[in-house]
Design a protein around this motif. Structure first.
Motif, mmCIF file in Angstrom:
data_model
loop_
_atom_site.group_PDB
_atom_site.id
_atom_site.type_symbol
_atom_site.label_atom_id
_atom_site.label_comp_id
_atom_site.label_asym_id
_atom_site.label_seq_id
_atom_site.Cartn_x
_atom_site.Cartn_y
_atom_site.Cartn_z
ATOM 1 N N VAL A 1 0.512 -1.199 -0.619
ATOM 2 C CA VAL A 1 0.056 -0.302 0.225
ATOM 3 C C VAL A 1 0.579 1.780 0.549
ATOM 4 O O VAL A 1 1.621 1.597 0.481
ATOM 5 N N VAL A 2 0.565 2.052 -1.156
ATOM 6 C CA VAL A 2 1.403 3.448 -1.161
ATOM 7 C C VAL A 2 0.549 4.565 -1.257
ATOM 8 O O VAL A 2 -0.697 4.154 -1.439
ATOM 9 N N GLN A 3 0.543 5.655 -1.263
ATOM 10 C CA GLN A 3 -0.130 6.689 -1.289
ATOM 11 C C GLN A 3 -0.178 7.154 -2.858
ATOM 12 O O GLN A 3 1.084 6.950 -3.243
ATOM 13 N N ALA A 4 -1.307 7.651 -2.812
ATOM 14 C CA ALA A 4 -1.436 7.885 -4.625
ATOM 15 C C ALA A 4 -0.906 9.135 -5.698
ATOM 16 O O ALA A 4 -0.349 9.287 -6.212
ATOM 17 N N SER A 5 -0.267 10.153 -4.280
ATOM 18 C CA SER A 5 0.249 10.874 -4.293
ATOM 19 C C SER A 5 1.979 10.935 -4.345
ATOM 20 O O SER A 5 2.240 10.296 -4.374
ATOM 21 N N GLY A 6 2.395 12.102 -5.688
ATOM 22 C CA GLY A 6 3.910 11.236 -6.405
ATOM 23 C C GLY A 6 4.081 10.344 -6.869
ATOM 24 O O GLY A 6 3.101 9.789 -7.026
ATOM 25 N N ASN A 7 5.001 10.130 -6.856
ATOM 26 C CA ASN A 7 6.083 8.297 -7.515
ATOM 27 C C ASN A 7 5.927 7.492 -6.680
ATOM 28 O O ASN A 7 6.851 6.739 -7.688
ATOM 29 N N ALA A 8 5.616 7.543 -5.829
ATOM 30 C CA ALA A 8 5.563 6.584 -5.014
ATOM 31 C C ALA A 8 5.276 5.141 -5.539
ATOM 32 O O ALA A 8 6.160 3.766 -5.974
ATOM 33 N N ALA B 1 -5.794 2.800 8.969
ATOM 34 C CA ALA B 1 -7.057 1.752 9.317
ATOM 35 C C ALA B 1 -7.988 2.070 8.136
ATOM 36 O O ALA B 1 -8.873 1.246 7.417
ATOM 37 N N ASP B 2 -8.265 3.340 7.791
ATOM 38 C CA ASP B 2 -7.987 4.058 6.700
ATOM 39 C C ASP B 2 -8.098 2.588 5.081
ATOM 40 O O ASP B 2 -8.525 2.355 4.012
ATOM 41 N N ALA B 3 -6.771 3.218 5.380
ATOM 42 C CA ALA B 3 -5.708 2.086 4.267
ATOM 43 C C ALA B 3 -6.652 1.077 3.974
ATOM 44 O O ALA B 3 -6.785 0.092 2.445
ATOM 45 N N LEU B 4 -7.195 0.141 5.053
ATOM 46 C CA LEU B 4 -7.211 -1.477 4.780
ATOM 47 C C LEU B 4 -8.272 -1.150 4.781
ATOM 48 O O LEU B 4 -8.864 -1.833 4.171
ATOM 49 N N ARG B 5 -8.889 -0.195 4.854
ATOM 50 C CA ARG B 5 -10.548 -0.468 4.809
ATOM 51 C C ARG B 5 -11.002 -0.184 3.404
ATOM 52 O O ARG B 5 -11.939 -0.290 2.181
ATOM 53 N N ALA B 6 -10.124 0.600 2.270
ATOM 54 C CA ALA B 6 -10.554 1.163 0.887
ATOM 55 C C ALA B 6 -9.919 0.504 0.392
ATOM 56 O O ALA B 6 -10.027 -0.367 -0.783
ATOM 57 N N LEU B 7 -8.822 -0.853 0.623
ATOM 58 C CA LEU B 7 -8.920 -2.306 -0.233
ATOM 59 C C LEU B 7 -9.465 -3.088 0.593
ATOM 60 O O LEU B 7 -9.014 -4.569 -0.181
ATOM 61 N N LYS B 8 -10.313 -3.373 1.270
ATOM 62 C CA LYS B 8 -11.324 -4.535 2.152
ATOM 63 C C LYS B 8 -11.207 -5.828 0.836
ATOM 64 O O LYS B 8 -10.841 -6.740 0.978
ATOM 65 N N ASP B 9 -11.806 -5.064 -0.659
ATOM 66 C CA ASP B 9 -11.991 -6.200 -1.682
ATOM 67 C C ASP B 9 -11.249 -6.713 -2.349
ATOM 68 O O ASP B 9 -11.511 -7.647 -3.252
ATOM 69 N N LYS B 10 -9.894 -6.580 -1.984
ATOM 70 C CA LYS B 10 -8.643 -7.136 -2.672
ATOM 71 C C LYS B 10 -7.877 -7.762 -1.958
ATOM 72 O O LYS B 10 -7.206 -8.476 -2.142
ATOM 73 N N CYS C 1 3.344 -9.932 -4.998
ATOM 74 C CA CYS C 1 3.449 -7.883 -4.597
ATOM 75 C C CYS C 1 2.532 -7.941 -5.991
ATOM 76 O O CYS C 1 2.247 -7.723 -6.608
ATOM 77 N N ASN C 2 1.336 -7.177 -4.605
ATOM 78 C CA ASN C 2 -0.053 -6.223 -5.944
ATOM 79 C C ASN C 2 -0.053 -4.967 -5.363
ATOM 80 O O ASN C 2 0.160 -4.608 -4.296
ATOM 81 N N VAL C 3 0.343 -3.485 -6.264
ATOM 82 C CA VAL C 3 1.170 -2.184 -5.342
ATOM 83 C C VAL C 3 -0.432 -1.908 -5.183
ATOM 84 O O VAL C 3 -1.179 -1.147 -6.322
ATOM 85 N N ILE C 4 -0.789 -1.173 -4.297
ATOM 86 C CA ILE C 4 -1.833 -0.608 -4.743
ATOM 87 C C ILE C 4 -2.310 1.460 -4.070
ATOM 88 O O ILE C 4 -1.462 1.210 -2.988
ATOM 89 N N SER C 5 -2.369 1.965 -4.732
ATOM 90 C CA SER C 5 -2.987 3.156 -4.094
ATOM 91 C C SER C 5 -4.133 3.652 -3.146
ATOM 92 O O SER C 5 -4.578 3.828 -3.730
ATOM 93 N N VAL C 6 -3.103 4.689 -2.097
ATOM 94 C CA VAL C 6 -4.651 4.778 -1.849
ATOM 95 C C VAL C 6 -4.447 6.760 -1.426
ATOM 96 O O VAL C 6 -3.335 7.325 -1.366
ATOM 97 N N GLU C 7 -5.723 7.386 -0.935
ATOM 98 C CA GLU C 7 -5.262 8.685 -0.733
ATOM 99 C C GLU C 7 -4.551 8.722 0.190
ATOM 100 O O GLU C 7 -3.929 8.622 1.297
ATOM 101 N N GLU C 8 -3.571 10.496 0.202
ATOM 102 C CA GLU C 8 -2.146 10.444 1.003
ATOM 103 C C GLU C 8 -3.323 10.675 2.331
ATOM 104 O O GLU C 8 -2.266 10.875 3.580
ATOM 105 N N ASP C 9 -4.620 11.303 2.811
ATOM 106 C CA ASP C 9 -5.048 12.109 3.793
ATOM 107 C C ASP C 9 -5.336 10.261 4.528
ATOM 108 O O ASP C 9 -6.188 11.056 5.691
#
Length: 431
Positions: A74-81, A111-120, A99-107
């Motif tokens: 899990v990486v932040q969506a902003s920038g080039n990470a 736990a919010d990140a886990l919620r965002a990728l629950k279906d994955k 490995c599967n790289v997934i971007s989530v919102e910066e803020d």
């Protein structure tokens, strides 16, 4: 029964979620704790080198040794990470973890990140979580940027984590009677660091997905689960039993059907207390304390430097000087240092207790000590570098002297500069 010997099936009990440089270390208000070494011009925290190997590689190696072969990064969506980490996993990573790289919102919180990728996360897996704590080294806790270690309450007989709260300067803390009734023997520690390694049951993820008030794993979710072990009203308010009931407890079923289970075995961990005799919590939080080895978090420049010092210390079985490195005569490379591929070091230079990356050019009579030098760095003749972190593509020109400095990527230290305790960054105009 007939088995097809030509096919092999691997059952995955766990799926890992790696928060790759995601969180306070490089998303807090500037300047962040890893500024300027973990920024867009250089590289994300997950790719910072420790003994010339990216931090994330150590995590993936550990997962592979534990038999875990699937990971969501899990990486932040902003920038080039996302681009940089995906590039490393595709071309530089040599392990066997898929490995599967997934971007989530910066803020987002953790736990919010886990919620965002629950279906994955594969729903056929019953992922569970336990907490890992460790005793930090004296150097890791020496930075002024670090907070006091928390109060951690452990029932040693059961291996249960029963209390965790922030520690303040006045050293005061309080405990509920319901906690002490359920767990009458609690050891309170002030020397343990949370390694941010957890193993959760699948139903915990379902609960996090439904409850947007849970934003952080360490700040919100862990305290909630710990308290649910002894607070009946919290279990009822958060409807914990409903989530736990949705996942069949295979161990309980196995014990119920067992013909060899001893009659004296009881699950006193979830038994009722004097205050709530009919209350049996569905939550059990365990803790493992890692002692006798090295464990650390590179969330500040001081702790990151300590990770490098430990990884290259004398006695470690690593390649000190790469086969493609060119080291001139009369140059000293200590047996507590490491030099990367295709680096050139001119004569009469000295390197002690330092990591030097790949494709670097080190001039004549250069002195490097207690430092981390990343890739494609140029250090010109008669320069001195002590206690520094120098990022990719930086240049230190002739007769410059740096002491306890952090040099950003592509920065040029001018000739004969004398700098101590500074963060050297090139400021760019906004486009």
């Amino acid at each position: 029964m007939v088995f097809d010997k030509g096919k092999h099936y691997r059952l995955h009990e766990f799926q890992a979620v790696v928060l790759a440089g995601y969180g306070s270390s490089n998303s807090s208000p500037p300047p962040c704790r890893l500024y300027p070494i973990a920024e867009e011009d250089n590289m994300p925290k997950a790719l910072l080198p420790v003994a010339n190997k990216p931090i994330i590689a150590y995590t993936l190696d550990w997962l592979e040794k534990a038999g875990i072969h699937d990971a969501l990064i899990v990486v932040q969506a902003s920038g080039n990470a996302h681009q940089k980490i995906a590039g490393y996993l595709a071309r530089g990573y040599q392990g066997n973890v898929h490995c599967n790289v997934i971007s989530v919102e910066e803020d987002f919180g953790s736990a919010d990140a886990l919620r965002a990728l629950k279906d994955k996360i594969d729903v056929s897996k019953d992922s569970t979580m336990t907490a890992l704590f460790y005793e930090p080294s004296t150097t890791e806790g020496a930075s002024k940027e670090d907070e006091l270690l928390p109060f951690v309450g452990i029932d040693s007989a059961r291996g249960a984590l029963v209390y965790k709260t922030h520690r303040s300067e006045d050293e005061d803390f309080s405990m509920r009677m319901s906690l002490l009734t359920k767990f009458p023997r609690v050891s309170v520690h002030t020397d343990l660091q949370d390694a941010h390694l957890y193993i959760f049951k699948r139903w915990v993820l379902d609960m996090v997905a439904d409850k947007e008030s849970i934003s952080s794993i360490s700040e919100d979710l862990i305290p909630l689960l710990v308290k649910c072990q002894y607070q009946k009203k919290m279990v009822e308010r958060e409807m914990v039993e409903k989530y736990a009931a949705n996942n069949k407890n295979l161990l309980s079923t196995a014990l119920a059907l067992s013909t060899t289970l001893s009659e004296g075995v009881s699950d006193d961990f979830s038994s009722g207390s004097v205050l709530s005799p009919g209350f049996k919590s569905p939550v059990k939080t365990y803790v493992f304390i890692y002692r006798g080895g090295f464990c650390g978090r590179g969330n500040t420049i001081a702790s990151y430097s300590e990770l490098n010092r430990h990884a290259i210390k004398q006695g470690e079985q690593i390649v000190r000087i790469a086969p493609t490195t060119e080291v001139a005569a009369k140059t000293q490379v200590g047996n507590d240092s490491i030099i990367g591929e295709y680096t050139k070091i001119d004569e009469r230079s000295s390197i002690k207790k330092s990591c030097v990356g790949a494709h670097c050019v080190i001039g004549k009579n250069v002195k490097i000590a207690n430092s981390v030098i990343m890739d494609h760095v140029v250090i010109a003749d008669n320069a001195k570098v002590d206690g520094c972190v120098i990022c990719n593509n930086a240049k230190v020109l002739e007769k410059a002297s740096l002491k306890d400095c952090d040099v950003a990527a592509q920065y040029v230290v001018e000739k004969e500069s004398q700098v101590k305790g500074e963060k050297l960054v090139s400021f760019r105009e906004a486009i």
